[in-house]
Scaffold this active site. Structure first.
Site, PDB file in Angstrom:
ATOM      1  N   ASP A  21       0.720   2.568   0.552  1.00 57.32           N
ATOM      2  CA  ASP A  21      -0.565   2.489   0.976  1.00 57.32           C
ATOM      3  C   ASP A  21      -0.860   3.424   2.389  1.00 57.32           C
ATOM      4  OD1 ASP A  21      -2.077   0.497  -0.882  1.00 57.32           O
ATOM      5  OD2 ASP A  21      -0.814  -0.787   0.057  1.00 57.32           O
ATOM      6  N   HIS A  80       6.569  -6.766  -1.375  1.00 61.03           N
ATOM      7  CA  HIS A  80       6.312  -7.380   0.031  1.00 61.03           C
ATOM      8  C   HIS A  80       7.634  -7.989   0.430  1.00 61.03           C
ATOM      9  CE1 HIS A  80       2.589  -7.899  -2.199  1.00 61.03           C
ATOM     10  NE2 HIS A  80       1.941  -7.463  -1.023  1.00 61.03           N
TER      11      HIS A  80
HETATM   12  O1  PAF Z   1      -2.387  -3.811   2.115  1.00 62.58           O
HETATM   13  C1  PAF Z   1      -2.891  -5.013   1.852  1.00 62.58           C
HETATM   14  O2  PAF Z   1      -2.285  -6.066   1.194  1.00 62.58           O
HETATM   15  C2  PAF Z   1      -4.183  -5.298   2.690  1.00 62.58           C
HETATM   16  O3  PAF Z   1      -5.021  -4.353   2.619  1.00 62.58           O
HETATM   17  C3  PAF Z   1      -4.073  -5.906   4.099  1.00 62.58           C
HETATM   18  C4  PAF Z   1      -3.310  -4.846   5.150  1.00 62.58           C
HETATM   19  C5  PAF Z   1      -3.142  -7.368   4.122  1.00 62.58           C
HETATM   20  C6  PAF Z   1      -5.473  -6.333   4.662  1.00 62.58           C
HETATM   21  O4  PAF Z   1      -6.116  -6.869   3.925  1.00 62.58           O
END
Ligand code: PAF
Length: 290
Positions: free
Chosen positions: A151, A38
């Site tokens: 993802d 993140h």
């Molecule tokens: O990837 C994630 O953390 C979630 O799928 C998101 C994009 C924040 C949507 O809830």
């Protein structure tokens, strides 16, 4: 000074004010339990934009009834402390009732890239993702949003959503961050038992095996079989191990020049996914004379 904002109207006003003053706003949507994957998105947003917003919202709509919604880590205090060391202006942390008001009855249904793989195994998951991402983009009307390639299918779904609804936001996909042994960083790695943690490397190993065979010109069935074998050899219960077209996620022919390798598997009660875009390869010309 970093600000935690709970109210969507207040959040929207802050972003609109910044943009009206000519500042570029970057947005990193998350479900919290933040890790270096993140913060790499945050770092890229901070490099490219004047102001950065991070949302932290565990979205109930993207979890199936048998999935881990109730045990998903909720670590707002730790996440806020972590983000304090980064260039983040706003942490948007709405309540469920702000995102899904009483009587809520509207969903976004996505086809195309949402159909196969996670879409098959997790019915409704991508409708939940698309719905919340759209609501988050309304509350945080940024110039650019940053998503992780970890993802892969989600990034395709979000790009499809933005294109189909004409949402005025640019999507940037950032590289997957990995642990030193190759395991893709994920909030769900925290679920792994001590015994299962070393086995989890099977996912990235299977992708590297796919990449080697792909570059050597192997056919799709051989590569997929090798991926399954590598996963099983590490004790990962295979959910899927496949090559697919990087944009449509449709199956690829043996002479494809481009593909993404996708894997999903279980270690105990933990389900992990990973992927790797394979290097473009030169393939023999098809004989068009006959
Ligand atoms: O990837 C994630 O953390 C979630 O799928 C998101 C994009 C924040 C949507 O809830």
């Amino acid at each position: 000074m970093q600000q935690v904002v709970h109210d969507p109207d207040r959040m929207r006003a802050l972003v609109n004010e910044a943009r009206a003053a000519g500042q570029r706003v970057g947005f990193v949507p998350t479900m919290g339990a933040l890790h270096a994957g993140h913060t790499s998105l945050v770092a890229q947003a901070a490099r490219e934009c004047d102001r950065v917003a991070v949302s932290i919202f565990v979205n109930p709509m993207q979890f199936g009834p048998q999935e881990d919604f109730s045990r998903y880590p909720r670590t707002l205090a730790a996440d806020t402390a972590l983000l304090a060391a980064h260039d983040v202006d706003w942490i948007y942390a709405p309540e469920v009732s702000d995102v899904y008001p009483p009587g809520d009855a509207t969903r976004i249904v996505v086809g195309g890239p949402a159909v196969l793989f996670e879409g098959e195994r997790r019915p409704g998951h991508f409708d939940g993702v698309a719905t919340v991402v759209c609501k988050l983009f309304l509350a945080v009307p940024a110039d650019t949003a940053y998503f992780g390639a970890k993802d892969w299918q989600q990034t395709l779904v979000v790009k499809r959503l933005v294109c189909d609804l004409g949402l005025p936001i640019r999507i940037i996909v950032c590289p997957t961050m990995r642990e030193p042994d190759g395991l893709a960083m994920s909030s769900r790695n925290a679920y792994l038992s001590v015994a299962d943690r070393p086995r989890a490397v099977g996912l990235s190993k299977s992708l590297h095996r796919a990449a080697g065979l792909w570059s050597a010109g192997a056919d799709t069935a051989t590569i997929e079989q090798a991926m399954r074998e590598t996963l099983s050899a590490h004790g990962v219960v295979v959910d899927y191990a496949a090559l697919a077209d990087p944009e449509s996620l449709e199956p690829v022919p043996d002479d494809a020049a481009r593909a993404v390798a996708l894997v999903a598997g279980r270690l105990g009660s933990t389900r992990l996914i990973d992927n790797m875009e394979l290097p473009a390869r030169v393939t023999p010309q098809r004989d068009t004379k006959r």
